[in-house]
Design a protein around this motif. Structure first.
Motif, short mmCIF file in Angstrom:
data_model
loop_
_atom_site.label_atom_id
_atom_site.label_comp_id
_atom_site.label_asym_id
_atom_site.label_seq_id
_atom_site.Cartn_x
_atom_site.Cartn_y
_atom_site.Cartn_z
N HIS A 169 0.82 -1.22 0.00
CA HIS A 169 0.00 0.00 0.00
C HIS A 169 0.85 1.27 0.00
N PHE A 170 2.13 1.15 0.30
CA PHE A 170 2.99 2.32 0.35
C PHE A 170 3.42 2.73 -1.06
N ASP A 171 3.43 4.02 -1.31
CA ASP A 171 3.86 4.58 -2.58
C ASP A 171 5.35 4.85 -2.52
N LEU A 172 6.12 4.11 -3.31
CA LEU A 172 7.57 4.26 -3.30
C LEU A 172 8.05 5.47 -4.10
N ASP A 173 7.14 6.15 -4.79
CA ASP A 173 7.53 7.33 -5.55
C ASP A 173 7.75 8.56 -4.68
N THR A 174 7.34 8.49 -3.43
CA THR A 174 7.50 9.62 -2.53
C THR A 174 7.76 9.14 -1.11
N THR A 175 8.52 9.91 -0.37
CA THR A 175 8.73 9.62 1.05
C THR A 175 7.79 10.46 1.91
N GLN A 176 6.98 11.28 1.27
CA GLN A 176 6.10 12.20 1.98
C GLN A 176 4.70 11.65 2.20
N GLN A 177 4.46 10.42 1.76
CA GLN A 177 3.13 9.84 1.88
C GLN A 177 3.21 8.54 2.68
N GLY A 178 2.44 8.48 3.75
CA GLY A 178 2.37 7.27 4.56
C GLY A 178 0.99 6.65 4.47
N ILE A 179 0.72 5.74 5.39
CA ILE A 179 -0.61 5.14 5.46
C ILE A 179 -1.10 5.19 6.90
N LYS A 180 -2.38 5.04 7.06
CA LYS A 180 -3.01 5.00 8.38
C LYS A 180 -3.91 3.78 8.42
N VAL A 181 -3.67 2.89 9.37
CA VAL A 181 -4.54 1.74 9.60
C VAL A 181 -5.50 2.12 10.72
N HIS A 182 -6.74 2.26 10.37
CA HIS A 182 -7.74 2.71 11.33
C HIS A 182 -8.11 1.62 12.32
N HIS A 183 -8.58 2.02 13.49
CA HIS A 183 -8.90 1.08 14.57
C HIS A 183 -10.01 0.11 14.20
N ASP A 184 -10.82 0.45 13.20
CA ASP A 184 -11.90 -0.44 12.80
C ASP A 184 -11.55 -1.26 11.54
N ALA A 185 -10.27 -1.27 11.17
CA ALA A 185 -9.83 -2.07 10.03
C ALA A 185 -9.88 -3.55 10.40
N ASP A 186 -9.69 -4.38 9.42
CA ASP A 186 -9.62 -5.83 9.64
C ASP A 186 -8.57 -6.12 10.72
N PRO A 187 -8.88 -6.92 11.71
CA PRO A 187 -7.91 -7.22 12.77
C PRO A 187 -6.58 -7.77 12.24
N ALA A 188 -6.61 -8.50 11.15
CA ALA A 188 -5.37 -9.03 10.57
C ALA A 188 -4.48 -7.90 10.05
N VAL A 189 -5.09 -6.86 9.50
CA VAL A 189 -4.34 -5.71 8.99
C VAL A 189 -3.76 -4.91 10.16
N ILE A 190 -4.54 -4.74 11.21
CA ILE A 190 -4.06 -4.03 12.40
C ILE A 190 -2.86 -4.77 12.99
N ALA A 191 -2.97 -6.08 13.09
CA ALA A 191 -1.88 -6.90 13.64
C ALA A 191 -0.65 -6.84 12.73
N ALA A 192 -0.86 -6.86 11.43
CA ALA A 192 0.26 -6.79 10.48
C ALA A 192 1.00 -5.47 10.65
N ALA A 193 0.28 -4.38 10.80
CA ALA A 193 0.92 -3.08 10.99
C ALA A 193 1.75 -3.07 12.27
N ALA A 194 1.21 -3.62 13.33
CA ALA A 194 1.95 -3.67 14.60
C ALA A 194 3.22 -4.50 14.44
N ARG A 195 3.14 -5.62 13.75
CA ARG A 195 4.33 -6.46 13.54
C ARG A 195 5.38 -5.74 12.69
N LEU A 196 4.92 -5.05 11.64
CA LEU A 196 5.87 -4.31 10.80
C LEU A 196 6.56 -3.22 11.60
N HIS A 197 5.83 -2.59 12.50
CA HIS A 197 6.44 -1.58 13.37
C HIS A 197 7.45 -2.23 14.31
N ASP A 198 7.08 -3.34 14.89
CA ASP A 198 7.98 -4.05 15.80
C ASP A 198 9.26 -4.50 15.08
#
Length: 81
Positions: free
Chosen positions: A16-45
Motif C-alpha cells: 500500500h505504500f507509494d515508493l515514488d514519494t517519502t512524503q506519503q504514509g498510510i493509516k490503519v484505522h482502529h476499525d480495520a480488519d484485525p489481521a491488517v491491524i496486527a500486520a501493521a503492529a508487527r511491521l512496526h515491531d
C-alpha cells in the motif's frame, strides 16, 4: 520456511505504500480488519514502519517494500507468460 498468512498480511500491507514519494504514509484505522491491524503492529515491531498503525516506511521498510513489489511483479509476469 513458507509464507504463512501473517507474512502475507504484512507483504500486502507494505504494497500500500507509494515508493515514488517519502512524503506519503498510510493509516490503519482502529476499525480495520484485525489481521491488517496486527500486520501493521508487527511491521512496526520489525522496524519497517514508523508507527504501530502505519505512518511512514523506515529505510529498511522502503528496501523491503521494493523487494516485495519486485517479487509481485516477477510472479505476475510468470503467470501471464
Amino acid at each position: 520456511m513458507r509464507y504463512n498468512q501473517a507474512l502475507m498480511d504484512e507483504l500486502n500491507l507494505l504494497l500500500h505504500f507509494d515508493l515514488d514519494t517519502t512524503q506519503q504514509g498510510i493509516k490503519v484505522h482502529h476499525d480495520a480488519d484485525p489481521a491488517v491491524i496486527a500486520a501493521a503492529a508487527r511491521l512496526h515491531d520489525k522496524g519497517l514502519i514508523t508507527l504501530r498503525d502505519g505512518g511512514y516506511l523506515t529505510d529498511l521498510g522502503r528496501e523491503t517494500t521494493e523487494h516485495a513489489q519486485a517479487l509481485l511483479g516477477l510472479l505476475r509476469e510468470t503467470t501471464t507468460a
